[in-house]
Scaffold this motif. Structure first.
Motif, PDB file in Angstrom:
ATOM      1  N   UNK A  67     -49.219 -37.119 -27.352  1.00 17.58           N
ATOM      2  CA  UNK A  67     -47.937 -36.594 -26.884  1.00 17.58           C
ATOM      3  C   UNK A  67     -47.873 -35.193 -26.690  1.00 17.58           C
ATOM      4  N   UNK A  68     -49.063 -34.391 -26.969  1.00 18.57           N
ATOM      5  CA  UNK A  68     -49.070 -33.234 -26.736  1.00 18.57           C
ATOM      6  C   UNK A  68     -49.725 -32.912 -25.182  1.00 18.57           C
ATOM      7  N   UNK A  69     -50.274 -33.814 -24.622  1.00 24.93           N
ATOM      8  CA  UNK A  69     -51.155 -33.699 -23.413  1.00 24.93           C
ATOM      9  C   UNK A  69     -49.966 -33.619 -22.114  1.00 24.93           C
ATOM     10  N   UNK A  70     -50.204 -32.850 -21.063  1.00 26.65           N
ATOM     11  CA  UNK A  70     -49.405 -33.159 -19.848  1.00 26.65           C
ATOM     12  C   UNK A  70     -49.522 -34.407 -19.406  1.00 26.65           C
ATOM     13  N   UNK A  71     -48.432 -34.846 -18.609  1.00 30.55           N
ATOM     14  CA  UNK A  71     -48.336 -36.216 -18.015  1.00 30.55           C
ATOM     15  C   UNK A  71     -49.202 -36.247 -16.700  1.00 30.55           C
ATOM     16  N   UNK A  72     -49.379 -34.987 -16.105  1.00 27.67           N
ATOM     17  CA  UNK A  72     -50.576 -35.172 -15.171  1.00 27.67           C
ATOM     18  C   UNK A  72     -51.183 -33.707 -15.187  1.00 27.67           C
ATOM     19  N   UNK A  73     -52.186 -33.612 -14.433  1.00 27.21           N
ATOM     20  CA  UNK A  73     -52.946 -32.316 -14.173  1.00 27.21           C
ATOM     21  C   UNK A  73     -53.058 -32.133 -12.806  1.00 27.21           C
ATOM     22  N   UNK A  74     -53.562 -30.771 -12.419  1.00 26.66           N
ATOM     23  CA  UNK A  74     -53.827 -30.553 -11.020  1.00 26.66           C
ATOM     24  C   UNK A  74     -54.458 -31.587 -10.339  1.00 26.66           C
ATOM     25  N   UNK A  75     -54.056 -31.930  -9.192  1.00 28.42           N
ATOM     26  CA  UNK A  75     -54.958 -33.061  -8.252  1.00 28.42           C
ATOM     27  C   UNK A  75     -54.828 -34.513  -8.782  1.00 28.42           C
ATOM     28  N   UNK A  76     -53.809 -34.750  -9.760  1.00 26.54           N
ATOM     29  CA  UNK A  76     -53.565 -36.070 -10.271  1.00 26.54           C
ATOM     30  C   UNK A  76     -51.910 -36.459  -9.923  1.00 26.54           C
ATOM     31  N   UNK A  77     -51.711 -37.636  -9.677  1.00 22.99           N
ATOM     32  CA  UNK A  77     -50.482 -37.907  -9.482  1.00 22.99           C
ATOM     33  C   UNK A  77     -49.732 -38.399 -11.073  1.00 22.99           C
ATOM     34  N   UNK A  78     -50.703 -38.900 -11.746  1.00 19.96           N
ATOM     35  CA  UNK A  78     -50.331 -39.137 -13.094  1.00 19.96           C
ATOM     36  C   UNK A  78     -51.630 -39.354 -13.961  1.00 19.96           C
ATOM     37  N   UNK A  79     -51.795 -38.971 -15.292  1.00 21.28           N
ATOM     38  CA  UNK A  79     -52.878 -39.091 -15.982  1.00 21.28           C
ATOM     39  C   UNK A  79     -52.608 -40.449 -16.932  1.00 21.28           C
ATOM     40  N   UNK A 139     -45.950 -30.662 -14.412  1.00 19.03           N
ATOM     41  CA  UNK A 139     -47.116 -30.941 -15.335  1.00 19.03           C
ATOM     42  C   UNK A 139     -46.698 -31.364 -16.703  1.00 19.03           C
ATOM     43  N   UNK A 140     -45.642 -30.856 -17.267  1.00 15.13           N
ATOM     44  CA  UNK A 140     -45.548 -31.268 -18.776  1.00 15.13           C
ATOM     45  C   UNK A 140     -44.621 -32.413 -18.923  1.00 15.13           C
ATOM     46  N   UNK A 141     -43.460 -32.531 -18.292  1.00 10.30           N
ATOM     47  CA  UNK A 141     -42.656 -33.712 -18.453  1.00 10.30           C
ATOM     48  C   UNK A 141     -42.413 -34.670 -17.237  1.00 10.30           C
ATOM     49  N   UNK A 142     -42.850 -35.745 -17.567  1.00  8.23           N
ATOM     50  CA  UNK A 142     -42.585 -36.858 -16.520  1.00  8.23           C
ATOM     51  C   UNK A 142     -40.832 -37.145 -16.294  1.00  8.23           C
ATOM     52  N   UNK A 143     -40.980 -36.743 -14.888  1.00  6.80           N
ATOM     53  CA  UNK A 143     -39.560 -36.894 -14.345  1.00  6.80           C
ATOM     54  C   UNK A 143     -38.943 -38.126 -14.542  1.00  6.80           C
ATOM     55  N   UNK A 144     -39.674 -39.433 -14.728  1.00 12.97           N
ATOM     56  CA  UNK A 144     -38.979 -40.510 -14.761  1.00 12.97           C
ATOM     57  C   UNK A 144     -38.453 -40.625 -16.052  1.00 12.97           C
ATOM     58  N   UNK A 145     -39.212 -40.018 -17.014  1.00  4.23           N
ATOM     59  CA  UNK A 145     -38.758 -40.057 -18.611  1.00  4.23           C
ATOM     60  C   UNK A 145     -37.651 -39.066 -18.515  1.00  4.23           C
ATOM     61  N   UNK A 146     -37.708 -37.680 -18.045  1.00  3.01           N
ATOM     62  CA  UNK A 146     -36.613 -37.138 -18.082  1.00  3.01           C
ATOM     63  C   UNK A 146     -35.299 -37.511 -17.553  1.00  3.01           C
ATOM     64  N   UNK A 147     -35.181 -38.497 -16.452  1.00  3.77           N
ATOM     65  CA  UNK A 147     -34.245 -39.313 -15.733  1.00  3.77           C
ATOM     66  C   UNK A 147     -33.622 -39.929 -16.978  1.00  3.77           C
ATOM     67  N   UNK A 148     -34.721 -40.757 -17.769  1.00  8.14           N
ATOM     68  CA  UNK A 148     -34.091 -41.612 -19.050  1.00  8.14           C
ATOM     69  C   UNK A 148     -33.375 -40.804 -19.888  1.00  8.14           C
ATOM     70  N   UNK A 149     -33.797 -39.619 -20.220  1.00  7.61           N
ATOM     71  CA  UNK A 149     -33.170 -38.777 -21.401  1.00  7.61           C
ATOM     72  C   UNK A 149     -31.882 -38.299 -20.902  1.00  7.61           C
ATOM     73  N   UNK A 150     -31.689 -38.085 -19.542  1.00  8.41           N
ATOM     74  CA  UNK A 150     -30.415 -37.574 -19.027  1.00  8.41           C
ATOM     75  C   UNK A 150     -29.497 -38.691 -19.050  1.00  8.41           C
ATOM     76  N   UNK A 151     -29.695 -39.994 -18.920  1.00 11.44           N
ATOM     77  CA  UNK A 151     -28.905 -41.231 -18.815  1.00 11.44           C
ATOM     78  C   UNK A 151     -28.434 -41.484 -20.243  1.00 11.44           C
ATOM     79  N   UNK A 152     -29.539 -41.173 -21.257  1.00  9.01           N
ATOM     80  CA  UNK A 152     -29.299 -41.834 -22.477  1.00  9.01           C
ATOM     81  C   UNK A 152     -28.314 -40.644 -23.180  1.00  9.01           C
ATOM     82  N   UNK A 153     -28.574 -39.272 -22.916  1.00 13.42           N
ATOM     83  CA  UNK A 153     -27.588 -38.337 -23.458  1.00 13.42           C
ATOM     84  C   UNK A 153     -26.060 -38.491 -22.770  1.00 13.42           C
ATOM     85  N   UNK A 154     -26.057 -38.901 -21.637  1.00 19.16           N
ATOM     86  CA  UNK A 154     -24.654 -39.401 -20.957  1.00 19.16           C
ATOM     87  C   UNK A 154     -24.121 -40.572 -21.817  1.00 19.16           C
TER      88      UNK A 154
END
Length: 335
Positions: free
Chosen positions: A259-271, A311-326
């Motif tokens: 959970x402490x790892x970034x969801x992607x690194x340089x040169x990666x679309x997703x880890x 790098x740190x937070x997956x945009x798809x997961x962040x969209x889910x967070x926004x929808x959940x908070x709403x």
């Protein structure tokens, strides 16, 4: 005697309605009473409309009355369970907080109790002509064993959850993490997972890992050291090592580690080494930490997470967070 399926269905639906009201009243956590009643009534009608015709058709076959009764009970039970699950899924997904996959599988998880109830009814019906009134205690004896076994299982599950919660609060009691952070992260991560329709078993795993995601702080004696001398990834590794000492918690330990790892690194679309479950925990933990520790508003916390989606937070997961908070009213749905 009642001889047509409509009369039988009406009586059984009325009984189910009374039973569902009693159950819903007893369970203060049940939120969707109307949906619950609708599912129960529809399922009972399905039971009557399936089992009665099958019995009438098959009783004159070589299997006889007893075989026809068992076949009717089995077919009616499958129809009852299927309709009940389907209606609960349809009505449950009307809530923005629950994904269809989560509701469907959750509705299927209580099949052992359904089998116990239908077995009791089948035994009673088959034994009654021979045993008379004694058929009731004979059938109830079987149900009592099943009921006690299921009760002990649920008690064990509750104790298991309480133990995880207690372990997650150790760092808070020691002053190494913010009070309430572990439980809030678990609630938020679990809510996001349900909204995405993740399997209920995986949702439970996410909540356990979220409760324990900062347990690595137990290796420190000074809270200030955690922010300066060691990286978040190091603390997660130590926490995972602690959690993994319990073989049953090894899957949760892996989520604690990643959970402490970034969801992607340089040169990666997703880890691929960082699963979705870990990304959900990371996002939930960072949001609650920003609000609880840093004093940010929910909007400010979301803005901070958005600024770190490279790098740190997956945009798809962040969209889910926004929808959940709403959906939960933390932020306005139009934000």
């Amino acid at each position: 005697a009642l001889r047509d399926p409509w009369s039988i269905g009406a009586i059984m639906a009325l009984s189910a309605s009374i039973a569902s009201v009693a159950t819903a009243t007893r369970d203060s956590r049940r939120r969707y009473l109307t949906s619950f009643h609708l599912a129960e009534i529809a399922a009972v009608w399905g039971l009557a409309l399936v089992s009665y015709p099958i019995f009438r058709i098959t009783r004159s076959s070589p299997i006889g009355d007893d075989g026809a009764a068992l076949l009717a009970i089995a077919a009616g039970g499958v129809a009852w369970f299927g309709i009940r699950t389907l209606v609960r899924t349809i009505t449950g997904t009307q809530s923005q907080l629950l994904g269809i996959g989560f509701v469907w599988i959750s509705s299927l998880r209580n099949w052992p109790s359904v089998v116990a109830v239908f077995t009791f009814g089948a035994l009673f019906g088959l034994l009654a002509p021979e045993f008379g009134i004694w058929a009731l205690p004979a059938a109830a004896f079987q149900y009592a064993f099943a009921h006690l076994a299921l009760r002990r299982y649920h008690d064990a599950q509750r104790t298991y959850r309480q133990t995880i919660e207690a372990l997650g609060r150790i760092t808070e009691i020691a002053g190494l993490s913010a009070p309430g952070h572990a439980a809030a992260t678990a609630r938020l991560a679990g809510g996001m997972a349900r909204m995405r329709g993740i399997h209920p078993g995986t949702v439970d795993l996410i909540e356990r890992a979220a409760m324990l995601h900062e347990v690595g702080l137990m290796t420190l004696t000074d809270p200030a050291v955690a922010a300066s001398a060691h990286s978040e990834a190091e603390l997660a590794e130590w926490g995972a090592a602690i959690v993994a000492t319990a073989p049953e918690l090894e899957p949760a330990a892996e989520l604690v580690r990643t959970h402490a790892l970034p969801y992607r690194r340089r040169g990666q679309e997703s880890d691929a080494a960082v699963p979705l479950e870990s990304r959900i925990i990371r996002t939930a933990g960072a949001f609650d930490r920003a609000v609880r520790v840093q004093g940010a508003t929910p909007h400010e916390a979301l803005e901070f997470l958005h600024l770190n989606t490279a790098f740190d937070f997956d945009p798809e997961v962040l969209r889910t967070l926004r929808r959940y908070l709403a959906a939960t009213g933390v932020i306005a749905s139009t934000d």
